[in-house]
Scaffold this motif. Structure first.
Motif, PDB file in Angstrom:
ATOM      1  N   HIS A   1      -1.128  -1.675  -4.384  1.00 60.54           N
ATOM      2  CA  HIS A   1      -2.282  -0.899  -3.924  1.00 60.54           C
ATOM      3  C   HIS A   1      -1.800   0.548  -3.864  1.00 60.54           C
ATOM      4  O   HIS A   1      -1.405   1.048  -2.830  1.00 60.54           O
ATOM      5  CB  HIS A   1      -2.730  -1.410  -2.557  1.00 60.54           C
ATOM      6  CG  HIS A   1      -3.972  -0.741  -2.055  1.00 60.54           C
ATOM      7  ND1 HIS A   1      -5.241  -1.201  -2.354  1.00 60.54           N
ATOM      8  CD2 HIS A   1      -4.155   0.360  -1.286  1.00 60.54           C
ATOM      9  CE1 HIS A   1      -6.142  -0.410  -1.780  1.00 60.54           C
ATOM     10  NE2 HIS A   1      -5.502   0.549  -1.128  1.00 60.54           N
TER      11      HIS A   1
ATOM     12  N   ASP B   1       0.871  -1.176   0.000  1.00 64.21           N
ATOM     13  CA  ASP B   1       0.000   0.000   0.000  1.00 64.21           C
ATOM     14  C   ASP B   1       0.913   1.232   0.000  1.00 64.21           C
ATOM     15  O   ASP B   1       1.656   1.462   0.952  1.00 64.21           O
ATOM     16  CB  ASP B   1      -0.863  -0.094   1.264  1.00 64.21           C
ATOM     17  CG  ASP B   1      -1.487   1.219   1.721  1.00 64.21           C
ATOM     18  OD1 ASP B   1      -1.472   2.203   0.967  1.00 64.21           O
ATOM     19  OD2 ASP B   1      -1.998   1.228   2.863  1.00 64.21           O
TER      20      ASP B   1
ATOM     21  N   HIS C   1     -12.814   3.967  -0.785  1.00 60.74           N
ATOM     22  CA  HIS C   1     -11.375   4.266  -0.655  1.00 60.74           C
ATOM     23  C   HIS C   1     -10.901   5.288  -1.682  1.00 60.74           C
ATOM     24  O   HIS C   1      -9.802   5.173  -2.217  1.00 60.74           O
ATOM     25  CB  HIS C   1     -10.550   2.968  -0.768  1.00 60.74           C
ATOM     26  CG  HIS C   1     -10.712   2.093   0.421  1.00 60.74           C
ATOM     27  ND1 HIS C   1      -9.925   2.208   1.543  1.00 60.74           N
ATOM     28  CD2 HIS C   1     -11.600   1.113   0.701  1.00 60.74           C
ATOM     29  CE1 HIS C   1     -10.308   1.315   2.453  1.00 60.74           C
ATOM     30  NE2 HIS C   1     -11.327   0.640   1.972  1.00 60.74           N
TER      31      HIS C   1
ATOM     32  N   ASP D   1      -5.329   5.384  -2.495  1.00 59.12           N
ATOM     33  CA  ASP D   1      -6.408   5.135  -1.536  1.00 59.12           C
ATOM     34  C   ASP D   1      -6.959   6.484  -1.099  1.00 59.12           C
ATOM     35  O   ASP D   1      -6.598   7.522  -1.671  1.00 59.12           O
ATOM     36  CB  ASP D   1      -5.889   4.302  -0.350  1.00 59.12           C
ATOM     37  CG  ASP D   1      -6.989   3.452   0.279  1.00 59.12           C
ATOM     38  OD1 ASP D   1      -7.962   4.036   0.807  1.00 59.12           O
ATOM     39  OD2 ASP D   1      -6.868   2.207   0.264  1.00 59.12           O
TER      40      ASP D   1
ATOM     41  N   TRP E   1      -0.425  -3.287   4.581  1.00 57.31           N
ATOM     42  CA  TRP E   1      -1.146  -2.013   4.651  1.00 57.31           C
ATOM     43  C   TRP E   1      -0.296  -1.078   5.494  1.00 57.31           C
ATOM     44  O   TRP E   1       0.257  -1.489   6.516  1.00 57.31           O
ATOM     45  CB  TRP E   1      -2.533  -2.223   5.272  1.00 57.31           C
ATOM     46  CG  TRP E   1      -3.354  -3.191   4.478  1.00 57.31           C
ATOM     47  CD1 TRP E   1      -3.609  -4.501   4.774  1.00 57.31           C
ATOM     48  CD2 TRP E   1      -4.004  -2.946   3.223  1.00 57.31           C
ATOM     49  NE1 TRP E   1      -4.378  -5.079   3.792  1.00 57.31           N
ATOM     50  CE2 TRP E   1      -4.639  -4.156   2.825  1.00 57.31           C
ATOM     51  CE3 TRP E   1      -4.115  -1.826   2.390  1.00 57.31           C
ATOM     52  CZ2 TRP E   1      -5.366  -4.262   1.638  1.00 57.31           C
ATOM     53  CZ3 TRP E   1      -4.837  -1.939   1.212  1.00 57.31           C
ATOM     54  CH2 TRP E   1      -5.457  -3.141   0.842  1.00 57.31           C
TER      55      TRP E   1
END
Lengths: 566, 566
Positions: A220, A191, A277, A223, A488
């Motif tokens: 990822h 992330d 998100h 966000d 994360w």
């Protein structure tokens, strides 16, 4: 108790024979070894045979392997380290060369081409032979450049330094026949939105992934907190949504990353999480975001700030599809993730525009979500990309997903069977086994007694005991593509990227390559894994990856001596 | 909900006034601030006034402060970062100089001299003034060089960069009257025996400690796994007991470390844990160790390998005292720790020599332990050193400890009162609040389901809520010297030293400096602490200390917005 190798050493250390540990990670699915020390000849070289035009990325990989054989300088993890082999090495046979060859066709594609193929059609298998004869030739054979590359990764792990610059293997002859992964998806997710990571951090992560033959980097990248991904045609998203001008992945950076990955046998799955998100998009496109930074955030999102794409708006769906299309078509992967986790219904209930849009179209929220998803997934399919989604899209919503859709199971390992029951392919990323961020305390600011939502810490041992096929029927097994550990980054940053991930994230790399059994037929288990994971960790440190100690060094040098006897 | 500063910013950002956060750590015990921006004049310099001979380490400290004022380049943690102050800075007043002076005597001792004085007689207090007038002079006054040094540390924390190289404070005028620590012991413990840490790692740790005005580095330098500490006269201890020749602290290294610490206001408490935790001594002196590497280790020690000094042997007691004496007399600290935790009785019950020694002397094991302790502590006292012990020596054994002995409470915060009830001074290091290693899973090799013995992870918030005076009577309060967070390194190594320790270990630094109340009289609390701890963490990163993110950067830039509203 089984007598561990280090205790045997008390009597046999003069012979330098302590060969119970095969320090390979992931363990090949087929392995035979001897007890002969073989050193690299001064003229040792790596050749490619029978290929009309060797791809540049294979030549580069060979070059890196040669460098690492000299630069790793890893001494064996036994009491006395490299010095225990010095006596035997004086008279040890030398390996003159390593020859790589491809079976069948003389034409081979690049590693990157092979690594970014459809997940179901990649060829990663290889065979390897390391003879114990003086002047011998080692061989790696495969059907593809990617297979040869995986073989090179194994080859590197066979070699140690004696402390004086002599590079040698200590378990020759080594024979590996048709090693290939149990699952094609062996991944790691990062992330880069909660906190930013530089391109150099991502490259270092890819280096670590490469060492354990991982095949998928799940990025990822954006966000609710920040939007560091440059999208062609939408510069405002990063200009207003990145943490700063220095915390943006430019189009050039993105190509650097996917190329660095691809040439190292790793496909990059980029995710733009939708429709949740996405709060940060409100900084440049407030018209597309419902409940942007609404307060209290707890009523509108799983974490601050709140904000979701107005999924009932056709304009918003088209905007989203354009973003996805504009970035996805620049990426080599055949897959792209549209996310889909943690949708907050209240956000839409409270959003006047969404309510008006729903009323105008006569759709329920779930019907609107389905239409939104058809738009984004339709766009992906039109450019030849397979959609990837989080499990809620398959299990919690009334969304029609096409059969090729790949579903990421994250909420609980218990949910895998429900996904396969729908006939959909899945990737295991269960928070109860594979979340690397768990157990570091609560990060919400005013909760002094709180622990992380997914307590406790998921140790490497916990991850290693994950069973990819638990509660699946035989017919459902082919739907399991593999799995990945995930980071994360609410409480992570470049400062602890390596230490929170490595060597822990290598646990799943072995589960999904080696499968359920070791070459001798016994079930994979933490006792066999630990000394090999130590070895991997020490090798990572030699290569500049800040992988942490799993035990006191005293234990790392004495396999079995820090186990419980009872 | 209290409106946090960032929300106010929506309306007042043009004025650049968002002053609710005083980004100092530890918070001074007395503080008044204004709202004026003051930049450093191009000719800004730091002068010492009225001191006949300025100690070299104070001159060096001033030089480092000047460097850091230019090199920190930390931008304020607000949306827009340094750019929000650019407009105001154009017309901001300039600070021409900082003047340091000592009240009273014109003769001052070195920082190192002051920092290594008896713990009860150190002078760390200072006053600081930073005016808001153009061409103004800031001042730091103190009774000692150490006080001036603490003031310099505060001064550095007042300055930021606007992103273009302008260094400025934003809360002038700043007035701090008689800031001084609530407790003299504000420490950090590092175990360098389970895994080795290079001198550079220790220096970096001391740098971080210095930033938060810590006063004590507790160096748990040797243990059962390795003996990296060079003891004059006993070279065999490291030759046979260190992990390798490269993993030894030479006598020169030790002096480098205590000097680096001392000149930065930090005293170094060296510990040689006795009589337990000494298995490694058997590699060079098997005659002094009972149950050396006995199996199963669980029966003989809390962790592998087993082995304890033969406390009933006079020869062993004298050997131990010699080691302690030979190293202790080379160290500037007035304190030395003889350890004393986790003694295993069975080890001695099973050891024929110990049984014979006990029989010959007619002593019980506890009487022998008392005699052993009198020998080692007597040796320390003879060279002017105060003994420090783990709590078991005061609470679990029949050992007579002299009144000046300092006791470290570690097993539980609940045990502090029992120590003060005996009239002994204590240092808080409770595992239930201050152990930095907890919560990382089990490290014993064959326990795949296990968690760490002191689960869960001790978050900074948990540490911050520790009450040093809980359940103590008013009369017992003077016996509390302070406290420290501790890093045991079974699962740590240089690779995660910074990230596991910082900024978490700064929590206790504030508790034991600031005490129970903030300058405005409110109780210290995590909501006030968080934005300041963010600031400290970002500043540490600027200085090369790999302190980790506490929250997404989005939260770090918006004080209060990642708190729960409910």
């Amino acid at each position: 108790m089984k007598v561990p190798c280090f205790r045997a050493l008390i009597t046999v250390t003069v012979l330098g024979v302590c060969h119970s540990v095969h320090a390979l990670w992931p363990m090949p699915r087929n392995l035979e070894t001897g007890t002969t020390l073989v050193k690299l000849a001064p003229t040792f070289d790596i050749h490619v045979q029978g290929i009309s035009q060797v791809p540049q990325d294979l030549l580069d990989a060979i070059s890196r392997t040669k460098t690492r054989l000299g630069s790793d300088k890893l001494q064996r993890l036994v009491v006395g380290r490299g010095s225990v082999d010095k006596g035997s090495l004086a008279h040890a046979p030398s390996l003159s060369k390593l020859v790589l060859s491809v079976t069948g066709s003389k034409t081979v594609q690049s590693i990157m081409h092979e690594a970014t193929k459809d997940i179901a059609s990649r060829s990663e298998g290889y065979s390897l032979s390391l003879p114990s004869t003086n002047g011998g030739t080692a061989t790696i054979t495969a059907n593809s450049s990617l297979g040869l590359f995986r073989g090179l990764t194994t080859f590197e792990q066979l070699f140690y330094d004696d402390g004086t610059g002599v590079t040698y293997a200590y378990q020759a002859p080594v024979t590996i026949k048709n090693d290939s992964p149990a699952y094609p998806w062996r991944g790691f997710m990062l992330d880069t939105a909660r906190n930013f990571f530089a391109v150099s951090d991502i490259k270092r992560t890819l280096d670590a992934m490469r060492m354990v033959k991982m095949s998928q980097f799940h990025w990822h990248v954006v966000d609710s907190q920040s939007f560091p991904l440059t999208i062609p045609g939408f510069p405002e998203l990063t200009q207003k949504g990145a943490y700063s001008a220095d915390e943006i992945y430019s189009s050039a950076d993105i190509q650097v990353i996917v190329t660095y990955a691809g040439t190292r046998g790793i496909d990059v799955l980029v995710e733009i999480d939708t429709p949740g998100h996405t709060a940060v998009i409100s900084t440049s496109h407030p018209e597309h975001i419902a409940c942007a930074q609404a307060s209290p955030w707890e009523s509108f999102a799983n974490e601050p700030p709140a904000g979701q794409l107005r999924l009932a708006s056709a304009a918003t769906a088209n905007f989203t599809a354009s973003i996805i299309k504009n970035i996805a078509h620049t990426l080599p992967s055949t897959m792209f993730s549209t996310g889909g986790d943690e949708l907050n219904v209240n956000c839409y209930t409270q959003d006047a525009q969404t309510q008006a849009d729903l009323k105008a179209s006569g759709k329920t929220l779930e019907q609107a979500l389905d239409a939104f998803t058809q738009t984004t997934h339709g766009t992906l399919k039109a450019i030849g990309k397979t959609p990837v989604v989080w499990e809620e899209m398959a299990l919690e919503h009334q969304v029609t997903l096409s059969n090729e859709t790949i579903v990421m199971v994250w909420i609980s390992s218990q949910n895998a069977a429900a996904v396969t029951a729908k006939g959909l392919r899945l990737v295991h990323g269960p928070s109860d086994f594979f979340y690397l961020d768990c157990g570091a305390g609560e990060w919400i600011g005013n909760d002094s007694a709180g622990n992380s939502w997914c307590d406790p810490f998921k140790s490497w041992q916990k991850a290693y005991t994950f069973d990819p096929l638990a509660s699946l029927s035989a017919a459902e097994i082919p739907l399991v593509l593999g799995g990945q550990q995930l980071l994360w980054t609410e409480q992570s940053s470049p400062q602890n990227l390596d230490s929170i991930a490595w060597p822990r994230a290598a646990a799943s790399a072995e589960i999904f390559w080696t499968g359920s059994k070791l070459p001798d037929g016994t079930a994979i288990n933490v006792v066999n894994a630990l000394p090999r994971l130590h070895d991997l960790r020490f090798r990572m440190v030699q290569r500049g990856i800040n992988a942490i100690a799993l035990q006191p060094q005293w234990c790392a040098l004495r396999d079995g001596s820090c186990n419980l006897d009872s």
